[in-house]
Motif scaffolding. Structure first.
Motif, PDB file in Angstrom:
ATOM      1  N   SER A 112       0.838  -1.212   0.000  1.00 11.08           N
ATOM      2  CA  SER A 112       0.000   0.000   0.000  1.00 11.08           C
ATOM      3  C   SER A 112       0.866   1.253   0.000  1.00 11.08           C
ATOM      4  O   SER A 112       0.487   2.274  -0.595  1.00 11.08           O
TER       5      SER A 112
ATOM      6  N   GLN B  52       5.182 -10.118   0.031  1.00 11.68           N
ATOM      7  CA  GLN B  52       4.485 -11.256   0.656  1.00 11.68           C
ATOM      8  C   GLN B  52       3.667 -12.110  -0.294  1.00 11.68           C
ATOM      9  O   GLN B  52       2.891 -12.939   0.147  1.00 11.68           O
ATOM     10  N   LYS B  53       3.817 -11.882  -1.599  1.00 10.57           N
ATOM     11  CA  LYS B  53       2.990 -12.677  -2.529  1.00 10.57           C
ATOM     12  C   LYS B  53       3.897 -13.697  -3.232  1.00 10.57           C
ATOM     13  O   LYS B  53       4.321 -14.643  -2.605  1.00 10.57           O
TER      14      LYS B  53
ATOM     15  N   ASP C 174       0.433  -1.396 -10.645  1.00 11.74           N
ATOM     16  CA  ASP C 174       0.426  -2.196  -9.433  1.00 11.74           C
ATOM     17  C   ASP C 174       0.812  -3.621  -9.831  1.00 11.74           C
ATOM     18  O   ASP C 174       0.091  -4.280 -10.581  1.00 11.74           O
TER      19      ASP C 174
ATOM     20  N   THR D 124      -5.852  -8.782  -7.359  1.00  8.92           N
ATOM     21  CA  THR D 124      -5.943  -9.832  -6.345  1.00  8.92           C
ATOM     22  C   THR D 124      -7.376 -10.028  -5.862  1.00  8.92           C
ATOM     23  O   THR D 124      -7.725 -11.094  -5.367  1.00  8.92           O
TER      24      THR D 124
END
Ligand SMILES: Cc1ncc(COP(=O)(O)O)c(C=O)c1O
Length: 370
Positions: free
Chosen positions: A69, A195-196, A170, A145
């Protein structure tokens, strides 16, 4: 109170994903000073590993010390000034957040809407670019997502550039999971998340700016309102021959972890990582189809790393997720926004994109649904 010992879950939601064991080990190595010459050497390596992951030669390629973010916000606060128009493509939750960011920067958001579950329409963007040729940028989410839809970043970038607009992308869920070619597709400002598909600890945002984006920042009329996210200040911290100016205290151990996960990506090779995600998705798709579960997104635009599927009729979706968590230590995601209560989101990201995870998920779902 005692120490917090979390259970061993298998994370197959929209993120965070399971962390590579080697990355968890890297995280627990001794903390050294963030201006220690050895740490600075590690940061230089981290920059070149990030350039590989993003497929870019951009000098400004760093990891923000904050989650995805903040990467999103950094793009807008640095690149957009009061009164400037930005065309924002919105086909899910994160496109909407981009719109809010534009407006909070005092910009004017021109929204191009697409159905949830559909990719961004190139034709609609083309029309918006023609109608608003005074816009300074186009912003879109490469891998939504919230819905599992992949948009054609190369085609959308070409349309934006036909009117010399900056391209803000993004790539939180796309980096490492599907092809993303920052230089070849001429994307100007791209941010991601740790974290993906990188399967690293949450809380870092890889970020890259083209020379065109840097020129826009350098020609600003007013300083960036956010001190922390002002990238002209961060630059001195991430570059300079062996010497760095203090900006903030870097999350030292998290950066070791990112270094390790990017090293694993480089060792595997991007093409192989993309293929592994695609192959694992194929396996999951076959299994889900045989359970009578349908996908939200048309096959052509499906993200391999984020599988949004409809909850079968008559099934209590929250109860199923709860039982998967409690009885199988398996986390899958709920639907978000328009898809709340109607869909599950099954992630196959990074270390989680493995046959074992697919087998566990299919077996557990089968048992719980029965
Ligand atoms: C497409 C997309 N953009 C932005 C974000 C925000 O990232 P973070 O939660 O790391 O702040 C996410 C998180 O899921 C995302 O999926």
């Amino acid at each position: 109170m005692r120490s917090f010992i979390p259970p061993h879950r298998t994370l197959m939601g929209p993120g965070p994903s399971d962390i590579y064991p080697q990355v968890l080990q890297a995280l627990s190595r001794p903390t050294i000073g963030h201006l220690d010459p050895l740490f600075i050497q590690m940061m230089d390596e981290l920059k070149s590993l990030l350039k590989y992951a993003f497929q870019t030669e951009n000098e400004f390629t760093i990891a923000l010390s904050a989650p995805g973010s903040a990467g999103m916000e950094a793009c807008f606060v640095n690149l957009i000034e009061h009164g400037e128009k930005v065309i924002v493509c919105r086909n899910g939750v994160f496109g909407e957040r981009m719109r809010q960011n534009v407006e909070r920067c005092g910009g004017i958001a021109i929204v191009v809407d697409d159905e949830w579950g559909s990719p961004v329409s190139a034709q609609k963007l083309q029309n918006a670019v023609e109608e608003h040729s005074d816009a300074v940028a186009v912003a879109f989410v490469h891998a939504e997502t919230s819905t599992g839809a992949l948009s054609d970043a190369e085609a959308l970038s070409k349309i934006a550039r036909s009117e010399d607009m900056l391209v803000i992308v993004d790539a939180v869920t796309s980096l490492g999971g599907v092809p993303l070619k920052v230089d070849e597709w001429q994307l100007d400002a791209v941010y991601s998340g740790s974290q993906k598909c990188l399967s690293c600890t949450p809380g870092l945002s890889p970020l890259t700016f083209s020379s065109k984006a840097i020129a826009k920042i350098e020609s600003r009329q007013h300083p960036v309102q956010s001190w922390f996210l002002d990238q002209s200040l961060v630059l001195g911290y991430w570059s300079g021959e062996g010497k760095r100016a203090y900006h903030h205290t870097a999350p030292v151990n998290s950066l070791y972890a990112l270094h390790e996960s990017l090293l694993l990506l480089q060792e595997e090779g991007l093409e192989q990582a993309w293929k592994r995600h695609a192959d694992t998705h194929q396996r999951l798709k076959e299994g889900l189809t045989s359970l009578g579960i349908n996908f939200v997104v048309d096959e052509e635009y499906r993200l391999p790393q984020l599988n949004a599927v409809y909850v079968p009729t008559g099934v209590d979706e929250a109860l199923v997720r709860q039982r998967l968590l409690n009885e199988y230590n398996l986390e899958i995601g709920a639907g978000l926004g328009d898809l709340a209560g109607k869909a599950w989101r099954i992630g196959l990201m990074g270390y989680g994109a493995r046959k074992e995870n697919v087998a566990l998920c299919l077996q557990a779902l089968k048992e719980v649904l029965n």
